[in-house]
Scaffold this motif. Structure first.
Motif, PDB file in Angstrom:
ATOM      1  N   MET A  28       0.821  -1.202   0.000  1.00 21.53           N
ATOM      2  CA  MET A  28       0.000   0.000   0.000  1.00 21.53           C
ATOM      3  C   MET A  28       0.864   1.264   0.000  1.00 21.53           C
ATOM      4  O   MET A  28       0.544   2.238  -0.686  1.00 21.53           O
ATOM      5  N   LEU A  29       1.950   1.220   0.765  1.00 19.07           N
ATOM      6  CA  LEU A  29       2.851   2.379   0.800  1.00 19.07           C
ATOM      7  C   LEU A  29       3.448   2.631  -0.582  1.00 19.07           C
ATOM      8  O   LEU A  29       3.489   3.770  -1.059  1.00 19.07           O
ATOM      9  N   VAL A  30       3.900   1.530  -1.209  1.00 20.03           N
ATOM     10  CA  VAL A  30       4.534   1.671  -2.525  1.00 20.03           C
ATOM     11  C   VAL A  30       3.542   2.227  -3.540  1.00 20.03           C
ATOM     12  O   VAL A  30       3.823   3.197  -4.246  1.00 20.03           O
ATOM     13  N   SER A  31       2.336   1.630  -3.582  1.00 26.00           N
ATOM     14  CA  SER A  31       1.368   2.078  -4.578  1.00 26.00           C
ATOM     15  C   SER A  31       0.865   3.480  -4.239  1.00 26.00           C
ATOM     16  O   SER A  31       0.661   4.306  -5.134  1.00 26.00           O
ATOM     17  N   GLY A  32       0.678   3.741  -2.949  1.00 23.47           N
ATOM     18  CA  GLY A  32       0.225   5.076  -2.538  1.00 23.47           C
ATOM     19  C   GLY A  32       1.245   6.140  -2.907  1.00 23.47           C
ATOM     20  O   GLY A  32       0.907   7.185  -3.463  1.00 23.47           O
ATOM     21  N   ALA A  33       2.522   5.840  -2.621  1.00 23.43           N
ATOM     22  CA  ALA A  33       3.580   6.797  -2.937  1.00 23.43           C
ATOM     23  C   ALA A  33       3.657   7.011  -4.446  1.00 23.43           C
ATOM     24  O   ALA A  33       3.829   8.141  -4.921  1.00 23.43           O
ATOM     25  N   ALA A  34       3.491   5.894  -5.199  1.00 22.34           N
ATOM     26  CA  ALA A  34       3.558   6.001  -6.656  1.00 22.34           C
ATOM     27  C   ALA A  34       2.377   6.794  -7.198  1.00 22.34           C
ATOM     28  O   ALA A  34       2.497   7.470  -8.217  1.00 22.34           O
ATOM     29  N   GLY A  35       1.238   6.707  -6.510  1.00 21.23           N
ATOM     30  CA  GLY A  35       0.048   7.407  -6.987  1.00 21.23           C
ATOM     31  C   GLY A  35       0.004   8.869  -6.590  1.00 21.23           C
ATOM     32  O   GLY A  35      -0.772   9.656  -7.130  1.00 21.23           O
ATOM     33  N   LEU A  36       0.860   9.235  -5.642  1.00 19.93           N
ATOM     34  CA  LEU A  36       0.793  10.575  -5.062  1.00 19.93           C
ATOM     35  C   LEU A  36       1.011  11.670  -6.109  1.00 19.93           C
ATOM     36  O   LEU A  36       0.212  12.602  -6.232  1.00 19.93           O
ATOM     37  N   TYR A  37       2.084  11.534  -6.856  1.00 24.81           N
ATOM     38  CA  TYR A  37       2.422  12.583  -7.815  1.00 24.81           C
ATOM     39  C   TYR A  37       1.375  12.690  -8.935  1.00 24.81           C
ATOM     40  O   TYR A  37       0.877  13.797  -9.200  1.00 24.81           O
ATOM     41  N   PRO A  38       0.995  11.548  -9.560  1.00 24.69           N
ATOM     42  CA  PRO A  38      -0.055  11.655 -10.577  1.00 24.69           C
ATOM     43  C   PRO A  38      -1.354  12.240 -10.013  1.00 24.69           C
ATOM     44  O   PRO A  38      -1.996  13.066 -10.678  1.00 24.69           O
ATOM     45  N   ALA A  39      -1.717  11.842  -8.802  1.00 20.73           N
ATOM     46  CA  ALA A  39      -2.955  12.352  -8.203  1.00 20.73           C
ATOM     47  C   ALA A  39      -2.858  13.856  -7.979  1.00 20.73           C
ATOM     48  O   ALA A  39      -3.803  14.603  -8.233  1.00 20.73           O
ATOM     49  N   TRP A  40      -1.692  14.284  -7.542  1.00 16.87           N
ATOM     50  CA  TRP A  40      -1.477  15.719  -7.313  1.00 16.87           C
ATOM     51  C   TRP A  40      -1.577  16.490  -8.629  1.00 16.87           C
ATOM     52  O   TRP A  40      -2.199  17.545  -8.713  1.00 16.87           O
ATOM     53  N   ARG A  41      -0.951  15.910  -9.678  1.00 20.08           N
ATOM     54  CA  ARG A  41      -1.017  16.549 -10.994  1.00 20.08           C
ATOM     55  C   ARG A  41      -2.466  16.685 -11.450  1.00 20.08           C
ATOM     56  O   ARG A  41      -2.874  17.728 -11.965  1.00 20.08           O
ATOM     57  N   ALA A  42      -3.241  15.605 -11.248  1.00 23.21           N
ATOM     58  CA  ALA A  42      -4.642  15.614 -11.676  1.00 23.21           C
ATOM     59  C   ALA A  42      -5.424  16.667 -10.907  1.00 23.21           C
ATOM     60  O   ALA A  42      -6.224  17.410 -11.479  1.00 23.21           O
ATOM     61  N   SER A  43      -5.153  16.763  -9.599  1.00 26.10           N
ATOM     62  CA  SER A  43      -5.954  17.655  -8.761  1.00 26.10           C
ATOM     63  C   SER A  43      -5.694  19.118  -9.095  1.00 26.10           C
ATOM     64  O   SER A  43      -6.532  19.969  -8.866  1.00 26.10           O
ATOM     65  N   ARG A  44      -4.509  19.389  -9.654  1.00 24.65           N
ATOM     66  CA  ARG A  44      -4.155  20.786  -9.893  1.00 24.65           C
ATOM     67  C   ARG A  44      -4.616  21.306 -11.255  1.00 24.65           C
ATOM     68  O   ARG A  44      -4.408  22.473 -11.566  1.00 24.65           O
ATOM     69  N   LEU A  45      -5.228  20.449 -12.058  1.00 26.57           N
ATOM     70  CA  LEU A  45      -5.661  20.900 -13.386  1.00 26.57           C
ATOM     71  C   LEU A  45      -6.721  21.988 -13.261  1.00 26.57           C
ATOM     72  O   LEU A  45      -7.620  21.914 -12.425  1.00 26.57           O
ATOM     73  N   GLU A  46      -6.604  23.028 -14.114  1.00 26.96           N
ATOM     74  CA  GLU A  46      -7.630  24.065 -14.152  1.00 26.96           C
ATOM     75  C   GLU A  46      -8.818  23.523 -14.939  1.00 26.96           C
ATOM     76  O   GLU A  46      -8.634  22.936 -16.015  1.00 26.96           O
ATOM     77  N   PRO A  47     -10.043  23.725 -14.444  1.00 24.49           N
ATOM     78  CA  PRO A  47     -11.199  23.109 -15.110  1.00 24.49           C
ATOM     79  C   PRO A  47     -11.305  23.467 -16.591  1.00 24.49           C
ATOM     80  O   PRO A  47     -11.519  22.587 -17.420  1.00 24.49           O
ATOM     81  N   ILE A  48     -11.126  24.753 -16.924  1.00 22.76           N
ATOM     82  CA  ILE A  48     -11.359  25.144 -18.321  1.00 22.76           C
ATOM     83  C   ILE A  48     -10.276  24.575 -19.240  1.00 22.76           C
ATOM     84  O   ILE A  48     -10.564  24.114 -20.346  1.00 22.76           O
ATOM     85  N   GLU A  49      -9.017  24.565 -18.727  1.00 21.81           N
ATOM     86  CA  GLU A  49      -7.929  23.988 -19.535  1.00 21.81           C
ATOM     87  C   GLU A  49      -8.177  22.497 -19.740  1.00 21.81           C
ATOM     88  O   GLU A  49      -7.988  21.960 -20.829  1.00 21.81           O
ATOM     89  N   ALA A  50      -8.594  21.842 -18.663  1.00 25.47           N
ATOM     90  CA  ALA A  50      -8.836  20.405 -18.733  1.00 25.47           C
ATOM     91  C   ALA A  50      -9.981  20.097 -19.695  1.00 25.47           C
ATOM     92  O   ALA A  50      -9.916  19.150 -20.472  1.00 25.47           O
ATOM     93  N   LEU A  51     -11.021  20.947 -19.665  1.00 24.75           N
ATOM     94  CA  LEU A  51     -12.176  20.719 -20.543  1.00 24.75           C
ATOM     95  C   LEU A  51     -11.793  20.859 -22.012  1.00 24.75           C
ATOM     96  O   LEU A  51     -12.352  20.192 -22.871  1.00 24.75           O
ATOM     97  N   ARG A  52     -10.844  21.745 -22.299  1.00 22.21           N
ATOM     98  CA  ARG A  52     -10.439  21.958 -23.692  1.00 22.21           C
ATOM     99  C   ARG A  52      -9.602  20.810 -24.227  1.00 22.21           C
ATOM    100  O   ARG A  52      -9.437  20.661 -25.424  1.00 22.21           O
ATOM    101  N   THR A  53      -9.006  20.029 -23.300  1.00 15.96           N
ATOM    102  CA  THR A  53      -8.184  18.890 -23.726  1.00 15.96           C
ATOM    103  C   THR A  53      -9.106  17.734 -24.078  1.00 15.96           C
ATOM    104  O   THR A  53      -9.959  17.365 -23.289  1.00 15.96           O
ATOM    105  N   LEU A  54      -8.889  17.181 -25.255  1.00 15.38           N
ATOM    106  CA  LEU A  54      -9.754  16.053 -25.613  1.00 15.38           C
ATOM    107  C   LEU A  54      -8.946  14.780 -25.757  1.00 15.38           C
ATOM    108  O   LEU A  54      -7.769  14.788 -25.954  1.00 15.38           O
TER     109      LEU A  54
END
Ligand SMILES: Nc1ncnc2c1ncn2[C@@H]1O[C@H](COP(=O)(O)OP(=O)(O)OP(=O)(O)O)[C@@H](O)[C@H]1O
Ligand SMILES: [Mg+2]
Lengths: 435, 229
Positions: free
Chosen positions: A409-435
């Protein structure tokens, strides 16, 4: 964010990409399984070594002569007089080839007084049938289990009580002498590390001396009064004999064995840890890919009111789900692998007496000056392990299981941390424009 | 002071890519009172969607300020805006923006994710709206298995499911035949008639604008005129 939604959304996405999810889980499974297998195997092996040593007794000291002339009763008398020496047992060991029917088996000859036998080989050696041998010049013997039931006759009994076998030994420099040995009893198979009981022929001291053409003996087993007096007594004996004898005490062997097993464990766990790290990089890669693919979706979710931490939780949860599933499967696979390997190892070693007889050949290494400087009783641990007395079962402890799950769990959690952080920081309008 | 639901004050939006500058919106100002049924009308590329995104707080103006219920949106942080969107806002996107992995009812129920309701209650709310919009037989279909008009109606159901105080709809009937379109407009008027919902809709249809309390006309990013009835 609602816990059930999290599970549902996370599961839904993993289920959509089944192949990718399965491969990601597989990476964790491999890492966790190798850690679990390695730890349970090494724990099993060290437990088996410890129990073998404990049958010999924690107070045992084994003195092996390094000189061809060996020991005499003067030596046992001198050692008996030392402080803290409670029991002193003279032992003669050597090798002979045992002929039984068409079989040719290399065996360890052990000469020891029948009264001392139990104290020398420990409590887990018992008689399968027949009785022990007389303390006389008669070569009547107790036969080890692997000799009586050779693997070449696929485990069927080849030697019976009341019958006799022929022992080939070397007399002088070249000539071979054969001796008829009446069988007084057959031993049960035993898991003794230091004494290769299963491949031994045990007889009285006098008989062994006659068979091996010597009037001395080459080993002395000493029991100290208590565990704390083992090391001082061993040191005293080392002082007396210097380079003329090798002195081994069980505590020293136990410590050395634990050290060796410990460093092997560290090495193996480091390797397994590397495979987990590779798994972590794999998870991170897959998660980053998933974040990229789902950018538009993340934009939708955010525009519908998902907060940064909701998106973060969603991706972290997915990573943890992969970790938990991979961890559980990994523990199951690791346990299976370790029990499978242990079974294969014991099968292979029970089939090996013929190999060990091949290794030492049909010639006999005993006779005057032939005893050599064997590391321990009857040729030492290496010969005993190759003669099949090292069987062990893996030890899968609760702490290993829980630890493996936490690590997954630690390994997978640590591995997921950065991608999850990247996802959470997306601006809604920029993200919506990406297809 | 009047209780404005929406107040747009000197809003401009400039897109820059390299040396090229696109002035999508220039100095737009207007107000919608609470409970208004309002329309935004203008030719393609005039900046209607840009304006709707800014009203919906998913985009930020380059200049100016948007007040919602009197609160300047530029002073709210990301979580406060998300919270506002989840509680008070309904948005029908021009491009639907459904999540392909989720079926129609789960898509429509998505804005309720943070509400203290059971999954069953949330799906029930979504299902009621979908039935009302004529999609009772499509609840378990994924967006890729739905026609454009059906997807648009799922998007309308999703915008209404959290009973928003501000409903923004970017051409909500653009892909619908006149009967389904009429049903959506009827639903909107019904919601608007309660007086609790401010409804802003982008439309080209004069039949629709005749029901509106206020119409904003924009062209080339500039406000041409506003008509209040
Ligand atoms: N991300 C962007 N980058 C650069 N220019 C943009 C961007 N988004 C929109 N524009 C430009 O801003 C202008 C207004 O676009 P917008 O989508 O708001 O128009 P619209 O009125 O909604 O048109 P339609 O009726 O066709 O939907 C257009 O000229 C468009 O090219
Ligand atoms: Mg538009």
């Amino acid at each position: 964010m609602n816990y059930k939604d999290l599970v549902w959304l996370g599961y839904n996405d993993l289920n959509e990409k089944r192949v990718r999810t399965a491969l990601t889980i597989l990476m964790i499974v491999i890492g966790v399984a190798s850690i679990v297998a390695l730890i349970s195997l090494t724990e099993g092996i060290s437990a088996s070594i410890q129990s073998s040593l404990s049958t010999l007794g924690p107070t045992s000291i084994l003195v092996s002569s390094a000189k061809a002339s060996g020991f005499t009763l003067a030596d046992t008398a001198q050692i008996s007089a030392l402080p803290n020496a409670s029991t002193v047992i003279p032992i003669l060991t050597g090798t002979a080839t045992i002929l039984s029917g068409s079989e040719n088996v290399s065996a360890t000859i052990i000469g020891i007084s029948p009264q001392d036998l139990q104290a020398a080989v420990g409590g887990n050696v018992s008689i399968y049938e027949g009785s022990t041998y007389p303390d006389s010049a008669s070569p009547a013997s107790l036969i080890g289990h692997s000799i009586a039931f050779p693997s070449s006759s696929s485990g069927r009994q080849n030697i019976f009580i009341g019958s006799a076998v022929t022992a080939l030994t070397q007399s002088g420099s070249r000539s071979t002498q054969s001796t008829i040995i009446p069988v007084s009893g057959i031993l049960n198979s035993s898991n003794s590390l230091l004494v290769p009981v299963d491949t031994s022929v045990i007889m009285s001291m006098l008989a062994a001396q006659t068979l091996l053409h010597r009037n001395s003996f080459n080993e002395i087993l000493i029991k100290a009064k208590n565990t704390s007096s083992v090391v001082p007594l061993a040191n005293l004996i080392i002082q007396i004999y210097g380079s003329n004898a090798r002195v081994i005490d069980t505590q020293e062997i136990a410590a050395t064995a634990a050290q060796i097993v410990g460093s092997i464990t560290v090495l193996l766990v480091v390797i397994a840890g590397i495979s987990l790290m590779v798994a972590a990089i794999g998870i991170m890669n897959v998660m980053l890919m998933s974040v990229m693919e789902r950018t538009h979706e993340i934009g939708i979710m955010k525009s519908l009111g998902f907060r940064n931490k909701d998106v973060m939780a969603l991706f972290l949860f997915q990573a943890l789900l992969v970790g938990v599933i991979g961890g559980i499967l990994g523990i199951v696979v690791g346990a299976g692998v370790s029990y499978g390997l242990a079974a294969a190892a014991s099968h292979a070693s029970s089939a090996s007496p013929s190999a060990s007889s091949g290794q030492s050949g049909a010639t006999v290494r005993t006779g005057p000056g032939g005893s050599g400087g064997a590391a321990a009783f009857g040729g030492g641990p290496s010969s005993s392990s190759s003669s099949g007395s090292l069987t062990f079962s893996p030890m899968l402890s609760a702490s290993t299981i829980i630890g493996a799950l936490i690590v997954a769990m630690l390994v997978s959690g640590a591995a997921g941390l950065y991608p999850a952080w990247r996802a959470s920081r997306l601006e809604p309008i920029e993200a919506l424009r990406t297809l | 002071m009047v209780d404005y639901s929406v107040r747009v004050s000197n809003v401009s939006k400039i897109y820059r890519s390299g040396d090229v500058e696109v002035k999508a919106l220039q100095d737009i100002s207007f107000t919608f009172k609470k409970g208004y049924f309002a329309a935004i009308v203008g030719p393609s590329g005039s900046g209607k969607s840009t304006l709707m995104n800014i009203l919906g707080t998913i985009d930020k103006p380059s200049h100016g300020e948007v007040y919602i219920d009197g609160i300047p949106t530029s002073r709210m942080n990301g979580d406060q805006l998300a919270d506002f969107r989840s509680r008070k806002l309904g948005f029908v996107f021009q491009a639907f923006n459904l999540i392909n992995g989720l079926d129609a009812e789960h898509n429509a129920a998505l804005p309720l994710f943070n509400m203290p309701l059971s999954e069953g209650e949330r799906l029930k709310k979504a299902d009621q709206l979908l039935v009302r919009l004529g999609l009772g037989h499509r609840l378990k279909q994924k967006p890729t298995q739905l026609s454009g008009g059906e997807q648009q109606r799922v998007a309308v159901a999703r915008a209404l499911v959290n009973s928003p105080a501000l409903l923004l709809a970017d051409e909500p009937t653009g892909n619908l035949d006149s009967r389904s379109g009429d049903e959506v407009i009827k639903l909107f008027r019904e919601i608007s008639s309660t007086g609790n919902v401010t409804l802003v809709m982008v439309t080209h249809n004069p039949d629709t604008t005749k029901y509106c309390d206020k119409i904003i006309y924009i062209k080339d990013g500039k406000m041409e005129k506003e008509v209040t009835r």
